[in-house]
Design a protein around this motif. Structure first.
Motif, short mmCIF file in Angstrom:
data_model
loop_
_atom_site.label_atom_id
_atom_site.label_comp_id
_atom_site.label_asym_id
_atom_site.label_seq_id
_atom_site.Cartn_x
_atom_site.Cartn_y
_atom_site.Cartn_z
N UNK A 28 22.08 -16.15 3.35
CA UNK A 28 22.80 -15.75 4.55
C UNK A 28 21.97 -14.80 5.41
N UNK A 29 22.21 -14.78 6.73
CA UNK A 29 21.53 -13.79 7.57
C UNK A 29 21.70 -12.38 7.03
N UNK A 30 20.61 -11.62 7.05
CA UNK A 30 20.60 -10.28 6.49
C UNK A 30 20.25 -10.21 5.02
N UNK A 31 20.20 -11.35 4.35
CA UNK A 31 19.91 -11.38 2.94
C UNK A 31 18.42 -11.35 2.63
N UNK A 32 18.09 -11.56 1.36
CA UNK A 32 16.72 -11.45 0.88
C UNK A 32 16.35 -12.62 -0.02
N UNK A 33 15.07 -12.95 -0.03
CA UNK A 33 14.48 -13.92 -0.94
C UNK A 33 13.07 -13.45 -1.28
N UNK A 34 12.58 -13.84 -2.45
CA UNK A 34 11.17 -13.65 -2.78
C UNK A 34 10.54 -14.99 -3.11
N UNK A 35 9.52 -15.35 -2.35
CA UNK A 35 8.75 -16.55 -2.61
C UNK A 35 7.55 -16.22 -3.49
N UNK A 36 7.19 -17.16 -4.37
CA UNK A 36 6.09 -16.99 -5.30
C UNK A 36 5.12 -18.15 -5.16
N UNK B 82 -0.01 -9.32 -4.03
CA UNK B 82 -0.69 -10.19 -4.97
C UNK B 82 -0.86 -9.51 -6.32
N UNK B 83 -0.88 -10.32 -7.39
CA UNK B 83 -1.11 -9.87 -8.75
C UNK B 83 -2.24 -10.72 -9.29
N UNK B 84 -3.47 -10.18 -9.27
CA UNK B 84 -4.64 -10.97 -9.65
C UNK B 84 -4.64 -11.32 -11.14
N UNK B 85 -4.02 -10.49 -11.97
CA UNK B 85 -3.94 -10.79 -13.40
C UNK B 85 -3.11 -12.04 -13.66
N UNK B 86 -2.19 -12.36 -12.75
CA UNK B 86 -1.32 -13.53 -12.88
C UNK B 86 -1.69 -14.65 -11.92
N UNK B 87 -2.76 -14.49 -11.14
CA UNK B 87 -3.17 -15.48 -10.13
C UNK B 87 -2.00 -15.83 -9.21
N UNK B 88 -1.30 -14.82 -8.74
CA UNK B 88 -0.04 -15.02 -8.03
C UNK B 88 0.01 -14.19 -6.76
N UNK B 89 0.55 -14.79 -5.68
CA UNK B 89 0.85 -14.08 -4.45
C UNK B 89 2.34 -14.23 -4.17
N UNK B 90 2.94 -13.19 -3.59
CA UNK B 90 4.37 -13.16 -3.32
C UNK B 90 4.62 -12.95 -1.83
N UNK B 91 5.78 -13.40 -1.37
CA UNK B 91 6.29 -13.04 -0.06
C UNK B 91 7.72 -12.55 -0.24
N UNK B 92 7.93 -11.24 -0.10
CA UNK B 92 9.26 -10.66 -0.16
C UNK B 92 9.87 -10.70 1.24
#
Length: 112
Positions: free
Chosen positions: A13-21, A71-81
């Motif tokens: 919903x508008x105003x809410x949150x998601x985290x992409x991985x 980013x977390x280089x130990x996990x080879x991962x980037x996030x978008x909060x």
């Protein structure tokens, strides 16, 4: 060839949150500048955030102050909060490495 896999999309919903991985397939990830793009029908793909190997960040004006890349280089991962999302944020979101390698995309839909 390094591969990228996005996850975390969905409906919010508008105003809410998601985290992409975005998870990369090998350790070369640590030397790449990483990007998030998004695309909606009828529009060109839009660069919205990036993070360098040294963790310097950049944001498009449309998302500045609402989205955060990390980013977390130990996990080879980037996030978008994504926080305080708007209906205009509805798009397919793509992870990108070095402006060359693309993930398959993950759909984000913002509606009430």
């Amino acid at each position: 060839q390094i591969q990228l896999l996005e996850s975390g999309g969905g409906s919010v919903k508008p105003g809410g949150s998601l985290r992409l991985t975005c998870v990369a397939s090998d350790d070369s990830f640590k030397v790449y500048q990483m990007y998030w793009f998004r695309q909606t029908p009828g529009k060109e793909r839009e660069r919205i955030a990036s993070i360098s190997s040294g963790r310097r960040t950049w944001y498009a004006e449309a998302v500045k102050g609402r989205f955060a890349i990390s980013r977390d280089d130990a996990k080879n991962t980037v996030y978008l909060q994504m926080t305080n999302v708007k209906t205009e944020d509805t798009a397919v979101y793509y992870c990108n490495a070095a402006m060359n390698i693309w993930g398959q995309g993950t759909q984000v839909t913002v509606s009430s």
